[in-house]
Design a protein around this motif. Sequence first.
Motif, PDB file in Angstrom:
ATOM      1  N   TYR A  39     -30.919  64.552  68.548  1.00  0.00           N
ATOM      2  CA  TYR A  39     -31.265  65.566  69.543  1.00  0.00           C
ATOM      3  C   TYR A  39     -32.377  65.144  70.502  1.00  0.00           C
ATOM      4  CZ  TYR A  39     -28.519  68.395  66.365  1.00  0.00           C
ATOM      5  OH  TYR A  39     -27.509  68.870  65.584  1.00  0.00           O
ATOM      6  N   TYR A  40     -32.795  63.906  70.438  1.00  0.00           N
ATOM      7  CA  TYR A  40     -33.864  63.464  71.323  1.00  0.00           C
ATOM      8  C   TYR A  40     -33.808  61.950  71.471  1.00  0.00           C
ATOM      9  CZ  TYR A  40     -36.280  62.269  66.970  1.00  0.00           C
ATOM     10  OH  TYR A  40     -36.611  61.734  65.756  1.00  0.00           O
ATOM     11  N   LYS A  41     -34.580  61.438  72.437  1.00  0.00           N
ATOM     12  CA  LYS A  41     -34.692  59.995  72.598  1.00  0.00           C
ATOM     13  C   LYS A  41     -36.134  59.623  72.882  1.00  0.00           C
ATOM     14  CE  LYS A  41     -32.724  60.475  77.141  1.00  0.00           C
ATOM     15  NZ  LYS A  41     -31.461  60.429  77.788  1.00  0.00           N
ATOM     16  N   LEU A  42     -36.515  58.463  72.381  1.00  0.00           N
ATOM     17  CA  LEU A  42     -37.870  57.969  72.519  1.00  0.00           C
ATOM     18  C   LEU A  42     -37.885  56.693  73.341  1.00  0.00           C
ATOM     19  CD1 LEU A  42     -39.056  58.368  68.811  1.00  0.00           C
ATOM     20  CD2 LEU A  42     -39.440  59.938  70.723  1.00  0.00           C
ATOM     21  N   LEU A  43     -39.031  56.406  73.926  1.00  0.00           N
ATOM     22  CA  LEU A  43     -39.208  55.150  74.638  1.00  0.00           C
ATOM     23  C   LEU A  43     -39.242  54.015  73.625  1.00  0.00           C
ATOM     24  CD1 LEU A  43     -42.135  56.260  76.954  1.00  0.00           C
ATOM     25  CD2 LEU A  43     -39.718  56.146  77.544  1.00  0.00           C
ATOM     26  N   ARG A  44     -38.775  52.854  74.051  1.00  0.00           N
ATOM     27  CA  ARG A  44     -38.902  51.676  73.182  1.00  0.00           C
ATOM     28  C   ARG A  44     -40.386  51.338  73.053  1.00  0.00           C
ATOM     29  NH1 ARG A  44     -34.420  47.708  75.838  1.00  0.00           N
ATOM     30  NH2 ARG A  44     -32.631  48.422  74.647  1.00  0.00           N
ATOM     31  N   LYS A  45     -40.773  50.937  71.849  1.00  0.00           N
ATOM     32  CA  LYS A  45     -42.186  50.624  71.607  1.00  0.00           C
ATOM     33  C   LYS A  45     -42.678  49.484  72.481  1.00  0.00           C
ATOM     34  CE  LYS A  45     -42.291  52.468  66.974  1.00  0.00           C
ATOM     35  NZ  LYS A  45     -42.457  52.245  65.553  1.00  0.00           N
ATOM     36  N   ARG A  46     -41.821  48.500  72.732  1.00  0.00           N
ATOM     37  CA  ARG A  46     -42.273  47.368  73.561  1.00  0.00           C
ATOM     38  C   ARG A  46     -42.539  47.811  74.993  1.00  0.00           C
ATOM     39  NH1 ARG A  46     -36.642  44.820  73.227  1.00  0.00           N
ATOM     40  NH2 ARG A  46     -35.708  45.384  75.206  1.00  0.00           N
ATOM     41  N   ASN A  47     -41.802  48.814  75.496  1.00  0.00           N
ATOM     42  CA  ASN A  47     -42.053  49.313  76.849  1.00  0.00           C
ATOM     43  C   ASN A  47     -43.379  50.054  76.915  1.00  0.00           C
ATOM     44  OD1 ASN A  47     -39.679  48.199  77.688  1.00  0.00           O
ATOM     45  ND2 ASN A  47     -38.504  50.077  77.533  1.00  0.00           N
ATOM     46  N   ASN A  96     -54.819  44.796  90.726  1.00  0.00           N
ATOM     47  CA  ASN A  96     -55.389  45.840  91.574  1.00  0.00           C
ATOM     48  C   ASN A  96     -54.657  47.163  91.373  1.00  0.00           C
ATOM     49  OD1 ASN A  96     -53.224  46.162  93.475  1.00  0.00           O
ATOM     50  ND2 ASN A  96     -53.944  44.331  94.549  1.00  0.00           N
ATOM     51  N   TYR A  97     -55.325  48.224  91.762  1.00  0.00           N
ATOM     52  CA  TYR A  97     -54.843  49.589  91.525  1.00  0.00           C
ATOM     53  C   TYR A  97     -53.509  49.855  92.220  1.00  0.00           C
ATOM     54  CZ  TYR A  97     -55.027  54.643  90.861  1.00  0.00           C
ATOM     55  OH  TYR A  97     -54.732  55.938  90.504  1.00  0.00           O
ATOM     56  N   GLU A  98     -53.354  49.378  93.461  1.00  0.00           N
ATOM     57  CA  GLU A  98     -52.125  49.641  94.219  1.00  0.00           C
ATOM     58  C   GLU A  98     -50.912  49.010  93.535  1.00  0.00           C
ATOM     59  OE1 GLU A  98     -55.013  48.554  95.684  1.00  0.00           O
ATOM     60  OE2 GLU A  98     -55.524  50.545  96.452  1.00  0.00           O
ATOM     61  N   ASN A  99     -51.049  47.755  93.113  1.00  0.00           N
ATOM     62  CA  ASN A  99     -49.942  47.084  92.416  1.00  0.00           C
ATOM     63  C   ASN A  99     -49.644  47.768  91.085  1.00  0.00           C
ATOM     64  OD1 ASN A  99     -49.717  45.246  94.485  1.00  0.00           O
ATOM     65  ND2 ASN A  99     -50.826  43.628  93.413  1.00  0.00           N
ATOM     66  N   PHE A 100     -50.697  48.172  90.407  1.00  0.00           N
ATOM     67  CA  PHE A 100     -50.506  48.845  89.131  1.00  0.00           C
ATOM     68  C   PHE A 100     -49.748  50.155  89.322  1.00  0.00           C
ATOM     69  CE2 PHE A 100     -51.731  52.249  86.321  1.00  0.00           C
ATOM     70  CZ  PHE A 100     -51.289  51.741  85.108  1.00  0.00           C
ATOM     71  N   ILE A 101     -50.138  50.945  90.324  1.00  0.00           N
ATOM     72  CA  ILE A 101     -49.507  52.252  90.556  1.00  0.00           C
ATOM     73  C   ILE A 101     -48.022  52.090  90.837  1.00  0.00           C
ATOM     74  CG2 ILE A 101     -49.405  54.190  92.183  1.00  0.00           C
ATOM     75  CD1 ILE A 101     -51.485  54.476  89.946  1.00  0.00           C
ATOM     76  N   GLU A 102     -47.638  51.059  91.592  1.00  0.00           N
ATOM     77  CA  GLU A 102     -46.212  50.806  91.831  1.00  0.00           C
ATOM     78  C   GLU A 102     -45.479  50.611  90.503  1.00  0.00           C
ATOM     79  OE1 GLU A 102     -45.059  47.748  94.577  1.00  0.00           O
ATOM     80  OE2 GLU A 102     -46.574  48.394  96.024  1.00  0.00           O
ATOM     81  N   SER A 103     -46.059  49.803  89.643  1.00  0.00           N
ATOM     82  CA  SER A 103     -45.462  49.531  88.337  1.00  0.00           C
ATOM     83  C   SER A 103     -45.427  50.792  87.484  1.00  0.00           C
ATOM     84  CB  SER A 103     -46.266  48.436  87.635  1.00  0.00           C
ATOM     85  OG  SER A 103     -45.751  48.179  86.354  1.00  0.00           O
ATOM     86  N   PHE A 104     -46.519  51.538  87.495  1.00  0.00           N
ATOM     87  CA  PHE A 104     -46.586  52.752  86.683  1.00  0.00           C
ATOM     88  C   PHE A 104     -45.575  53.794  87.149  1.00  0.00           C
ATOM     89  CE2 PHE A 104     -48.072  57.009  85.674  1.00  0.00           C
ATOM     90  CZ  PHE A 104     -48.135  56.907  84.296  1.00  0.00           C
ATOM     91  N   GLN A 105     -45.381  53.921  88.444  1.00  0.00           N
ATOM     92  CA  GLN A 105     -44.420  54.907  88.948  1.00  0.00           C
ATOM     93  C   GLN A 105     -43.014  54.601  88.441  1.00  0.00           C
ATOM     94  OE1 GLN A 105     -45.300  54.700  93.150  1.00  0.00           O
ATOM     95  NE2 GLN A 105     -46.590  56.531  93.046  1.00  0.00           N
ATOM     96  N   GLY A 106     -42.643  53.332  88.402  1.00  0.00           N
ATOM     97  CA  GLY A 106     -41.346  52.946  87.849  1.00  0.00           C
ATOM     98  C   GLY A 106     -41.262  53.272  86.375  1.00  0.00           C
ATOM     99  N   TRP A 107     -42.325  52.942  85.637  1.00  0.00           N
ATOM    100  CA  TRP A 107     -42.347  53.230  84.207  1.00  0.00           C
ATOM    101  C   TRP A 107     -42.279  54.736  83.957  1.00  0.00           C
ATOM    102  CZ3 TRP A 107     -45.575  55.923  80.910  1.00  0.00           C
ATOM    103  CH2 TRP A 107     -45.363  55.712  79.550  1.00  0.00           C
ATOM    104  N   ASN A 108     -43.010  55.494  84.754  1.00  0.00           N
ATOM    105  CA  ASN A 108     -43.030  56.947  84.590  1.00  0.00           C
ATOM    106  C   ASN A 108     -41.647  57.550  84.868  1.00  0.00           C
ATOM    107  OD1 ASN A 108     -44.338  59.444  84.070  1.00  0.00           O
ATOM    108  ND2 ASN A 108     -44.503  59.809  86.265  1.00  0.00           N
TER     109      ASN A 108
END
Length: 153
Positions: free
Chosen positions: A92-100, A117-129
């Motif tokens: 009934y649910y799904k979890l993120l992979r631990k390695r991700n 830098n913060y800008e590059n990180f935010i790009e990556s984080f937005q995809g992950w989110n």
Amino acid sequence: MPLGNLTSQFFANVYLNELDYFIKHQLKVHYYIRYVDDFVAIHKSKQQLEQWKQEINNFLRQKLKIELHPEKSHIIPLSRGIDFVGFRNFYYYKLLRKRNIRNMETKIKLLNEGKINYENFIESFQGWNAYAEWANSHNKVKNMIKKINKKAK
């Protein structure tokens, strides 16, 4: 053609279309899903799954001249979670992979150490989110955002 290339994904879908028909119409597997070259069949009987696995492998060898990867083809209880399309999928649910999760935590650490830098990180984080939103991960995402906000302040 590089793996992950859109063209290779397209050709995998075209080539494995015959497999879909075999599984759904000849084997009559009710719970079956495939994404590019990964697929899952679900049934309550382990014996039935073992029989289907053999028949699928025979079909792949004879008709498509390929075979199941011996180390990546498993029959496991759904209660353990099925690793499929980037998530651990349960009833009934799904979890993120631990390695991700670990990869994002590493990027946060690198951000906090000033190594990215913060800008590059935010790009990556937005995809992950965007990926994380498909899982039952509200608290995990909230905790990640708290770690990021500490650095931003």
